[in-house]
Scaffold this motif. Structure first.
Motif, PDB file in Angstrom:
ATOM      1  N   LEU A 192      34.039  38.178  56.983  1.00 15.61           N
ATOM      2  CA  LEU A 192      34.115  37.206  56.010  1.00 15.61           C
ATOM      3  C   LEU A 192      34.132  38.242  54.574  1.00 15.61           C
ATOM      4  O   LEU A 192      34.999  37.877  53.667  1.00 15.61           O
ATOM      5  CB  LEU A 192      32.545  36.635  56.001  1.00 15.61           C
ATOM      6  CG  LEU A 192      32.177  35.795  54.664  1.00 15.61           C
ATOM      7  CD1 LEU A 192      33.512  34.802  54.497  1.00 15.61           C
ATOM      8  CD2 LEU A 192      30.650  35.430  54.513  1.00 15.61           C
ATOM      9  N   ARG A 193      33.670  39.268  54.537  1.00 17.63           N
ATOM     10  CA  ARG A 193      33.802  40.147  53.339  1.00 17.63           C
ATOM     11  C   ARG A 193      35.317  40.375  53.148  1.00 17.63           C
ATOM     12  O   ARG A 193      35.706  40.394  52.221  1.00 17.63           O
ATOM     13  CB  ARG A 193      32.896  41.407  53.188  1.00 17.63           C
ATOM     14  CG  ARG A 193      33.212  42.374  52.236  1.00 17.63           C
ATOM     15  CD  ARG A 193      32.588  43.865  52.616  1.00 17.63           C
ATOM     16  NE  ARG A 193      33.245  44.315  53.695  1.00 17.63           N
ATOM     17  CZ  ARG A 193      34.252  45.146  53.593  1.00 17.63           C
ATOM     18  NH1 ARG A 193      34.881  45.039  52.307  1.00 17.63           N
ATOM     19  NH2 ARG A 193      34.775  45.842  54.742  1.00 17.63           N
ATOM     20  N   ARG A 194      35.851  41.019  54.409  1.00 16.04           N
ATOM     21  CA  ARG A 194      37.471  41.323  54.183  1.00 16.04           C
ATOM     22  C   ARG A 194      38.334  40.267  54.191  1.00 16.04           C
ATOM     23  O   ARG A 194      39.134  40.296  53.272  1.00 16.04           O
ATOM     24  CB  ARG A 194      37.803  42.023  55.551  1.00 16.04           C
ATOM     25  CG  ARG A 194      36.832  43.553  55.789  1.00 16.04           C
ATOM     26  CD  ARG A 194      37.441  44.244  56.731  1.00 16.04           C
ATOM     27  NE  ARG A 194      37.135  43.802  58.007  1.00 16.04           N
ATOM     28  CZ  ARG A 194      38.040  43.134  58.968  1.00 16.04           C
ATOM     29  NH1 ARG A 194      39.487  43.275  58.402  1.00 16.04           N
ATOM     30  NH2 ARG A 194      37.660  42.644  60.152  1.00 16.04           N
ATOM     31  N   ALA A 195      37.855  38.937  54.590  1.00 19.75           N
ATOM     32  CA  ALA A 195      38.732  37.767  54.526  1.00 19.75           C
ATOM     33  C   ALA A 195      38.765  37.375  53.117  1.00 19.75           C
ATOM     34  O   ALA A 195      39.666  37.214  52.544  1.00 19.75           O
ATOM     35  CB  ALA A 195      38.496  36.666  55.332  1.00 19.75           C
ATOM     36  N   VAL A 196      37.623  37.461  52.446  1.00 20.29           N
ATOM     37  CA  VAL A 196      37.395  36.743  51.045  1.00 20.29           C
ATOM     38  C   VAL A 196      38.011  37.988  49.870  1.00 20.29           C
ATOM     39  O   VAL A 196      38.792  37.481  49.158  1.00 20.29           O
ATOM     40  CB  VAL A 196      36.014  36.669  50.610  1.00 20.29           C
ATOM     41  CG1 VAL A 196      35.684  36.474  49.284  1.00 20.29           C
ATOM     42  CG2 VAL A 196      35.405  35.643  51.431  1.00 20.29           C
ATOM     43  N   THR A 197      37.823  39.320  50.090  1.00 17.85           N
ATOM     44  CA  THR A 197      38.401  40.059  49.391  1.00 17.85           C
ATOM     45  C   THR A 197      39.786  40.545  49.473  1.00 17.85           C
ATOM     46  O   THR A 197      40.624  41.356  48.882  1.00 17.85           O
ATOM     47  CB  THR A 197      37.586  41.450  49.289  1.00 17.85           C
ATOM     48  OG1 THR A 197      37.520  42.028  50.629  1.00 17.85           O
ATOM     49  CG2 THR A 197      36.061  41.130  48.883  1.00 17.85           C
ATOM     50  N   GLY A 198      40.396  40.055  50.605  1.00 19.88           N
ATOM     51  CA  GLY A 198      41.662  40.288  50.985  1.00 19.88           C
ATOM     52  C   GLY A 198      42.177  41.614  51.532  1.00 19.88           C
ATOM     53  O   GLY A 198      43.073  42.017  51.641  1.00 19.88           O
ATOM     54  N   GLN A 199      41.038  42.226  52.123  1.00 22.60           N
ATOM     55  CA  GLN A 199      41.093  43.584  52.959  1.00 22.60           C
ATOM     56  C   GLN A 199      41.808  43.333  54.299  1.00 22.60           C
ATOM     57  O   GLN A 199      40.969  43.627  55.148  1.00 22.60           O
ATOM     58  CB  GLN A 199      39.825  44.279  52.865  1.00 22.60           C
ATOM     59  CG  GLN A 199      39.630  44.736  51.290  1.00 22.60           C
ATOM     60  CD  GLN A 199      38.634  45.891  51.500  1.00 22.60           C
ATOM     61  OE1 GLN A 199      37.843  45.975  52.498  1.00 22.60           O
ATOM     62  NE2 GLN A 199      38.426  46.432  50.110  1.00 22.60           N
ATOM     63  N   GLU A 200      42.822  42.806  54.458  1.00 18.56           N
ATOM     64  CA  GLU A 200      43.390  42.366  55.812  1.00 18.56           C
ATOM     65  C   GLU A 200      44.735  42.376  55.507  1.00 18.56           C
ATOM     66  O   GLU A 200      45.341  42.290  54.340  1.00 18.56           O
ATOM     67  CB  GLU A 200      42.930  41.310  56.286  1.00 18.56           C
ATOM     68  CG  GLU A 200      42.972  39.977  55.455  1.00 18.56           C
ATOM     69  CD  GLU A 200      42.333  38.808  56.384  1.00 18.56           C
ATOM     70  OE1 GLU A 200      42.423  39.106  57.717  1.00 18.56           O
ATOM     71  OE2 GLU A 200      41.961  37.674  55.803  1.00 18.56           O
ATOM     72  N   ALA A 201      45.784  42.423  56.683  1.00 17.04           N
ATOM     73  CA  ALA A 201      47.084  42.491  56.534  1.00 17.04           C
ATOM     74  C   ALA A 201      47.717  41.324  55.698  1.00 17.04           C
ATOM     75  O   ALA A 201      48.738  41.329  55.296  1.00 17.04           O
ATOM     76  CB  ALA A 201      47.665  42.597  57.957  1.00 17.04           C
ATOM     77  N   SER A 202      47.201  40.082  55.884  1.00 16.35           N
ATOM     78  CA  SER A 202      47.718  38.931  55.415  1.00 16.35           C
ATOM     79  C   SER A 202      47.383  38.727  54.033  1.00 16.35           C
ATOM     80  O   SER A 202      48.170  38.122  52.939  1.00 16.35           O
ATOM     81  CB  SER A 202      47.236  37.507  56.203  1.00 16.35           C
ATOM     82  OG  SER A 202      45.866  37.340  56.020  1.00 16.35           O
ATOM     83  N   GLY A 203      46.382  39.396  53.440  1.00 16.01           N
ATOM     84  CA  GLY A 203      45.935  39.309  52.018  1.00 16.01           C
ATOM     85  C   GLY A 203      45.470  38.162  51.593  1.00 16.01           C
ATOM     86  O   GLY A 203      45.448  37.526  50.532  1.00 16.01           O
ATOM     87  N   ALA A 204      45.255  37.084  52.522  1.00 19.47           N
ATOM     88  CA  ALA A 204      44.563  35.633  52.054  1.00 19.47           C
ATOM     89  C   ALA A 204      43.662  35.947  51.630  1.00 19.47           C
ATOM     90  O   ALA A 204      42.518  36.513  51.601  1.00 19.47           O
ATOM     91  CB  ALA A 204      44.901  34.813  53.401  1.00 19.47           C
TER      92      ALA A 204
END
Length: 351
Positions: A192-204
């Motif tokens: 959840l943290r990474r998805a919200v802060t954009g810390q993943e390849a897609s940047g969503a």
């Protein structure tokens, strides 16, 4: 919301073998990773097809869908948590530090109350640590700056709860390992943290809530460069898995070889009074009892999802049939020889 569950499902698939190896509580049946990954995948699939602009409704419906097909103790508790999180988001137009804190608080209360005999040092302690995280007084109230800092603090608190499980759970004393369910829930929260802060390849991002996972934030979020899961794995000697040498391997394997019995899960429509009675009767017949409401049917009746570990499936099915008509019954072996074998049961075939 959708991006979070997709990320969590992907992460859990990656860590399935590690979580299975760590699984010694409540039953050492080496399937926590498998069960949690499958359940979160169900939630992600439901989120992908459900259409509603209401964030609370979306999360609640996704949680209910996951609960109906939850796998194992860990999957059931995650689904209970997610369903209640949705209720806690009631009235929220988007995710903020405050709205998420409200949701996690509701999820923690429901998860703890779902178990007949809740035990600290498990995923319950992780969600409680997350729920107890104060909202930082940084940035503007409701800003993404504040949200990012809250997520960092929340995940850090959850990580500390995972590390504490080594001492909190008696079965882990003398090892250098943590509880599998606790680590699994940390993986979910960190996703959840990474998805919200954009810390993943897609940047969503999830800033806008249910309608659009990729809407632009109202201000620039601060990157949160923490790796709680990787830190814990390295501390346990699991930076690479399987490790070349694991001094706790024989202890964990011995625990996983010792269990017998089956896990029974079912759905049944009951009044609150009958549900309370079933909880009591199942606690006398077995352990790891979870009885949680899925949805309301009418003024007096709710649909309930039930989970229990017993020696023989009939012990659980007979209790359920005494007060309702169970359906969607699954039985999974817990012993070494039957581990992972799951089948569905038609209660009418039991006589």
């Amino acid at each position: 919301m959708r991006r979070w569950l997709e990320t969590a499902a992907q992460d859990l698939r990656e860590y399935t073998e590690v979580l299975n190896a760590l699984n010694v509580f409540p039953v050492a049946d080496a399937d926590t990773g498998t069960n949690l990954a499958a359940t979160v995948e169900t939630a992600a699939q439901a989120a992908a097809v459900l259409e509603t602009p209401d964030l609370s409704e979306l999360v609640t419906l996704v949680g209910q869908a996951a609960l109906e097909d939850a796998r194992g103790n860990s999957g059931t508790l995650f689904s209970v948590f997610l369903t209640a999180l949705g209720g806690g988001l009631d009235g929220a137009e988007r995710l903020t530090a405050q709205s998420l804190s409200n949701g996690i608080g509701a999820g923690s209360v429901r998860a703890w109350s779902a178990l007949t005999d809740p035990v600290p040092g498990t995923m319950l302690s992780v969600v409680k640590a997350a729920a107890d995280t104060p909202i930082p007084e940084v940035g503007e109230t409701g800003s993404n700056h504040q949200f990012a800092e809250y997520l960092r603090a929340m995940v850090t608190a959850a990580k500390d709860a995972v590390l504490a499980s080594t001492e909190d759970l008696e079965v882990l004393h003398g090892t250098h390992k943590v509880d599998a369910g606790a680590l699994g829930m940390l993986i979910v929260l960190d996703a959840l943290r990474r998805a919200v802060t954009g810390q993943e390849a897609s940047g969503a991002h999830l800033w806008a809530g249910a309608e659009s996972d990729a809407a632009a934030p109202d201000d620039q979020a601060i990157p949160v460069n923490v790796q709680p899961v990787a830190d814990i794995l390295e501390e346990m000697g699991y930076a690479y898995y399987p490790p070349a040498h694991d001094e706790d391997a024989s202890t964990l394997e011995a625990l996983q070889d010792a269990h017998t019995g089956v896990e029974v899960m079912a759905t049944v429509d009951l009044t609150a009074l009958d549900a309370a009675q079933i909880r009591h009767e199942l606690a006398e017949a077995g352990d790891s009892v979870i009885v949680s409401a899925v949805s309301q049917i009418d003024e007096d009746t709710w649909r309930w999802r039930v989970h229990v570990h017993v020696q023989e499936q009939r012990q659980a099915v007979d209790v359920l049939r005494g007060r309702g008509t169970p359906r969607n019954i699954t039985v999974t072996g817990l012993s070494k020889d039957d581990r992972g074998r799951q089948f569905r049961v038609d209660p009418t075939d039991l006589g």
